[in-house]
Design an enzyme around this catalytic site. Structure first.
Site, PDB file in Angstrom:
ATOM      1  N   LYS A 114      35.577 -31.709   7.358  1.00  0.00           N
ATOM      2  CA  LYS A 114      36.774 -31.602   7.734  1.00  0.00           C
ATOM      3  C   LYS A 114      37.015 -30.152   8.525  1.00  0.00           C
ATOM      4  CE  LYS A 114      39.286 -34.953   4.940  1.00  0.00           C
ATOM      5  NZ  LYS A 114      38.206 -35.796   4.285  1.00  0.00           N
TER       6      LYS A 114
HETATM    7  C1  LIG Z   1      37.994 -36.920   3.983  1.00  0.00           C
HETATM    8  C2  LIG Z   1      36.686 -37.218   3.531  1.00  0.00           C
HETATM    9  C3  LIG Z   1      36.119 -38.564   3.884  1.00  0.00           C
HETATM   10  C4  LIG Z   1      36.703 -39.609   4.403  1.00  0.00           C
HETATM   11  O1  LIG Z   1      37.241 -39.500   5.952  1.00  0.00           O
HETATM   12  P1  LIG Z   1      38.265 -40.276   6.745  1.00  0.00           P
HETATM   13  O2  LIG Z   1      38.325 -39.643   7.939  1.00  0.00           O
HETATM   14  O3  LIG Z   1      39.322 -40.212   5.979  1.00  0.00           O
HETATM   15  O4  LIG Z   1      37.726 -41.608   6.736  1.00  0.00           O
HETATM   16  C5  LIG Z   1      34.898 -38.849   3.319  1.00  0.00           C
HETATM   17  N1  LIG Z   1      34.106 -37.876   2.510  1.00  0.00           N
HETATM   18  C6  LIG Z   1      34.682 -36.509   2.349  1.00  0.00           C
HETATM   19  C7  LIG Z   1      33.919 -35.594   1.562  1.00  0.00           C
HETATM   20  C8  LIG Z   1      35.963 -36.275   2.888  1.00  0.00           C
HETATM   21  O5  LIG Z   1      36.642 -35.206   2.799  1.00  0.00           O
END
Ligand SMILES: *Cc1c(COP(=O)(O)O)cnc(C)c1O
Length: 466
Positions: A114
């Site tokens: 993220k």
């Molecule tokens: C947010 C997240 C996901 C999922 O991603 P999306 O874009 O919501 O599908 C998977 N793994 C981790 C570690 C995350 O923080």
């Protein structure tokens, strides 16, 4: 030419990039996407091979921000966003097996993918708000990773007050401390007496009724409905593909999926011209998307807690953006489907399901299989994986098809973020936090605990805005 963005439900005004950056949901309840998706020719793609991560990011993102941000400025914002990543390659590839690869997306400040989007989002906001002389209020709900990434990305923005709601007692200690130990008068952590769904509902309701904000302020969304987040994530699909012989050779991706933001970015890379054969939707027991892709029925089920909490969702917001394409951009039909879905479940038309199945495959991985996979990878490659990544590598093997080319699993988090799950897999090694977080458990925490009461939360926010 300036790119315009329209709502998936067709009833909200179109906006330019700056508009969608500062908006959350469209006024008609839909999500914004470009009126015409930029695309690269074969010659343009070939010219992008060998670019550094930041050069590539500037090239891929620039058509999306045209008319709002010039290329030199964009290039500076991109450089600043990825400068502090702890790996020179920003998104390094690691080989796991003959044709199995791992794209490490956890070298940013909060150890999850993220950071790729939120480091840039914070700088884009700061740039645009400085020019406009405006201030905004960021409000977001988190089950763990979004909150800290948003705080790290926006902590230096003078024009932003940031409020993160998380379910009290239901995020991991590392995740909570990554949010609550960041200093700054504009950062507010709200531990809500409730679960993640309660937090999300509070945020959604606040966007609909934002009169509680001080005069002249508006709310900005930091979850993956924000277009700028999706846009930033398109880049690493190109980066990985070029490193593995693209665009001359098709590449495949397995993506640990919750809200469908990350894998939707991969779908966009494909539509922009990148040859991809197979996009694997890897889910945990919260398998709304796996059920959709195998049966055509899109139906919500209650959230169940798993070892991979960042994928514990009951619906995947960004799936609406894919639906828009599957229904050939027919916004009336999308609005009808989403309306039907809010009252129960929907069934995809047969031809529509076939279109989705032509590119996407899917697998569901249980907690037990997740632990098996962490152990399997540890024994066979010497790599410790976090539980989300392990779901991805497991699904990658299940869904790989002969002759399709290399398969890249997106490693979405550093294993040290989820030490309890890794310990459960009995790998005889506990993952260590990187040096910049080594003293995380000695730092002072700052948060307020509030009831699940929207009036009280709004009063709190209004008082704290600087
Ligand atoms: C947010 C997240 C996901 C999922 O991603 P999306 O874009 O919501 O599908 C998977 N793994 C981790 C570690 C995350 O923080």
């Amino acid at each position: 030419m300036t790119l315009r963005y329209r709502s998936t439900r067709g009833q909200a005004p179109s906006l330019d990039f700056e508009g969608v950056l500062l908006a959350g949901l469209a006024k008609d309840g839909g999500l914004y996407l470009p009126e015409a998706l930029p695309a690269f020719s074969a010659a343009e793609l070939s010219a992008m091979r060998g670019m550094s991560y930041t050069e590539l990011a500037t090239t891929v993102i620039s058509p999306f921000v045209e008319g709002s941000i010039d290329r030199d400025t964009l290039s500076q914002l991109v450089e600043a966003s990825y400068r502090d990543f702890r790996h020179q390659a920003v998104a390094p590839l690691l080989q796991l097996d003959h044709d199995q690869w791992l794209l490490e997306l956890f070298h940013g400040p909060t150890l999850a993918f993220k950071d790729f989007a939120l480091q840039l989002l914070g700088r884009l906001l700061d740039h645009v708000l400085t020019r406009r002389g405006e201030k905004v209020v960021i409000m977001g709900a988190t089950s763990g990773d979004t909150g800290s990434a948003a705080i790290e990305g926006c902590r230096h923005c003078e024009h932003v007050d940031i409020f993160i709601l998380y379910p009290d007692g239901r995020v991991s200690d590392v995740q909570r401390r990554q949010m609550t130990t960041v200093p700054g008068g504009n950062i507010h952590n709200l531990a809500i007496r409730g679960n993640f769904d309660d937090c999300q509902a509070l945020v959604k309701a606040s966007f609909v009724a934002d009169a509680f904000l001080p005069e002249g302020r508006s709310l900005v969304a930091v979850n993956s409905i924000n277009w700028a987040r999706i846009m930033a994530q398109i880049v690493y699909y190109f980066y990985a593909a070029f490193a593995l012989g693209g665009p001359d050779r098709p590449v495949n991706f397995s993506v640990p999926t919750g809200n469908f933001g990350d894998i939707y970015a991969g779908y966009l890379a494909h539509r922009m011209g990148l040859p991809i054969n197979n996009l694997v939707i890897a889910t945990n027991r919260n398998d709304v998307l796996h059920r959709m892709l195998t049966t055509g029925t899109y139906a919500r089920q209650p959230i169940e807690a798993s070892l991979s909490p960042s994928m514990d969702i009951s619906i995947s917001s960004n799936f609406e953006r894919l639906l828009f394409d599957l229904y050939d951009g027919n916004a009336t039909q999308v609005a009808q489907l989403m309306n039907d879905f809010s009252r129960g479940q929907i069934q995809l038309a047969e031809g529509v399901l076939g279109k989705a199945q032509a590119l996407f495959t899917s697998a569901r991985v249980s907690d037990e299989e997740t632990c098996d996979e962490i152990r399997y990878m540890w024994q066979r490659t010497g790599q410790l994986m976090d539980p989300h990544t392990a779901i991805g590598t497991r699904a990658a093997r299940l869904c790989s098809r002969a002759g399709e080319g290399p398969m890249v699993t997106l490693s979405t988090a550093h294993p040290a973020k989820f030490p309890a799950a890794v310990a459960k897999a009995e790998t005889d090694q506990i993952p260590q936090l990187p040096a910049h977080l080594a003293d995380l458990f000695d730092r002072e925490e700052r948060f307020d605990t509030l009831d699940n009461d929207i009036a009280a939360i709004h009063a709190f926010m209004a008082e704290k805005c600087l």
